[in-house]
Design an enzyme around this catalytic site. Sequence first.
Site, mmCIF file in Angstrom:
data_model
loop_
_atom_site.group_PDB
_atom_site.id
_atom_site.type_symbol
_atom_site.label_atom_id
_atom_site.label_comp_id
_atom_site.label_asym_id
_atom_site.label_seq_id
_atom_site.Cartn_x
_atom_site.Cartn_y
_atom_site.Cartn_z
ATOM 1 N N GLY A 11 6.060 -0.729 0.044
ATOM 2 C CA GLY A 11 6.873 0.434 0.385
ATOM 3 C C GLY A 11 7.251 0.380 1.861
ATOM 4 O O GLY A 11 6.972 -0.596 2.554
ATOM 5 N N THR A 55 0.843 -1.193 0.000
ATOM 6 C CA THR A 55 0.000 0.000 0.000
ATOM 7 C C THR A 55 0.880 1.245 0.000
ATOM 8 O O THR A 55 1.962 1.228 0.585
ATOM 9 C CB THR A 55 -0.873 -0.028 1.272
ATOM 10 O OG1 THR A 55 -1.704 -1.180 1.221
ATOM 11 C CG2 THR A 55 -1.732 1.227 1.400
ATOM 12 N N SER A 82 2.285 5.221 -1.925
ATOM 13 C CA SER A 82 2.625 5.882 -3.185
ATOM 14 C C SER A 82 3.830 5.257 -3.883
ATOM 15 O O SER A 82 4.130 5.620 -5.025
ATOM 16 C CB SER A 82 2.880 7.374 -2.932
ATOM 17 O OG SER A 82 3.911 7.534 -1.987
ATOM 18 N N GLU A 100 -0.374 -5.611 5.902
ATOM 19 C CA GLU A 100 0.960 -5.635 5.273
ATOM 20 C C GLU A 100 1.860 -6.650 5.961
ATOM 21 O O GLU A 100 2.632 -7.356 5.314
ATOM 22 C CB GLU A 100 1.585 -4.240 5.326
ATOM 23 C CG GLU A 100 0.900 -3.268 4.374
ATOM 24 C CD GLU A 100 1.389 -1.831 4.512
ATOM 25 O OE1 GLU A 100 1.232 -1.080 3.558
ATOM 26 O OE2 GLU A 100 1.928 -1.458 5.577
ATOM 27 N N GLY A 134 2.557 4.001 7.601
ATOM 28 C CA GLY A 134 2.208 5.398 7.352
ATOM 29 C C GLY A 134 0.831 5.534 6.725
ATOM 30 O O GLY A 134 0.135 6.530 6.925
ATOM 31 N N GLY A 135 0.425 4.512 5.970
ATOM 32 C CA GLY A 135 -0.908 4.502 5.358
ATOM 33 C C GLY A 135 -1.911 3.713 6.180
ATOM 34 O O GLY A 135 -3.003 3.399 5.695
HETATM 35 C C1 5RP Z 1 1.274 1.915 4.337
HETATM 36 C C2 5RP Z 1 2.749 1.747 4.339
HETATM 37 C C3 5RP Z 1 3.498 2.352 3.202
HETATM 38 O O1 5RP Z 1 4.230 1.354 2.564
HETATM 39 C C4 5RP Z 1 4.429 3.396 3.758
HETATM 40 O O2 5RP Z 1 3.666 4.333 4.474
HETATM 41 C C5 5RP Z 1 5.214 4.091 2.646
HETATM 42 O O3 5RP Z 1 4.329 4.832 1.866
HETATM 43 P P1 5RP Z 1 4.819 5.697 0.632
HETATM 44 O O4 5RP Z 1 5.412 4.743 -0.357
HETATM 45 O O5 5RP Z 1 3.553 6.354 0.153
HETATM 46 O O6 5RP Z 1 5.823 6.693 1.134
HETATM 47 O O7 5RP Z 1 3.344 1.160 5.193
HETATM 48 O O8 5RP Z 1 0.713 1.432 5.526
#
Ligand code: 5RP
Length: 243
Positions: A95, A34, A36, A116, A109-110
């Site tokens: 990510g 999940t 960007s 995950e 972060g998401g």
């Molecule tokens: C979501 C995550 C994402 O992989 C992490 O936040 C990185 O996000 P991005 O690639 O948007 O910087 O762990 O839960």
Amino acid sequence: MTLNEQKNLAAVSAIDDLIKHGLIFSGMKIGLGTGSTAMPAVERLAERIRDGSLSDIRAVPTSFQTTIACENLGIPVYSMNSREIGGQLDLAIDGADEIDPGNNAIKGGGAALLREKIVAYNAKVFVIVADSTKDVPSLGTGFALPVEIIAEARTSVMAEIRSLGAEPVLREGVRKAGPVITDNGNLILDCRWKAGADGAAPIDPEQMEERLNRIVGVVENGFFTAKKPIVYIARENGTVDKR
Ligand code: 5RP
């Protein structure tokens, strides 16, 4: 390179390299992350299905975001418990928010850390794709560690996390009054430790990953230390480090 260009470069390079080395292959079961940086990886996977390099891919998405992307791109999705997946994946790609030199990571972060981690820890191979800002000397004092908790235990869990030296902050929604509710119906606490006098984090992420999960009411935390990933990090100069 801009950050978005780096994310795209890391994702596309990783998918192509993993196909080249036979770690992404026709008929496989793949976990899709999940965020960007994971999104361009999902798009590249779809491109390689369309160009005939891959077929019969069975994907397990880690969030509503990734499920919708797979649906739009025509990648067939399954649950971890489906007969086609049987709880085990060949590879997971995702990510990360931060990665240390030992390839320990912070994710979430998401707010998708629980699914995950289920996907990453049940995959034979775990892969992280990231831009250069995610490469850090130590974890815990920069990006705040996301911890998914049961709402009823919010106050007691926050007290226990404080006793472990971190300051927890309840994650607030954006364009929604009140806290973020995860895809699993839980809350997120973002927890940060103060750096020691030497600038280093005062904790061992491997120990802390286990310790946090012993708190009653914690569902999962965003330290990923038990399954070491292959990491692709894009640099500002347009190169990609693989480690
Ligand atoms: C979501 C995550 C994402 O992989 C992490 O936040 C990185 O996000 P991005 O690639 O948007 O910087 O762990 O839960």
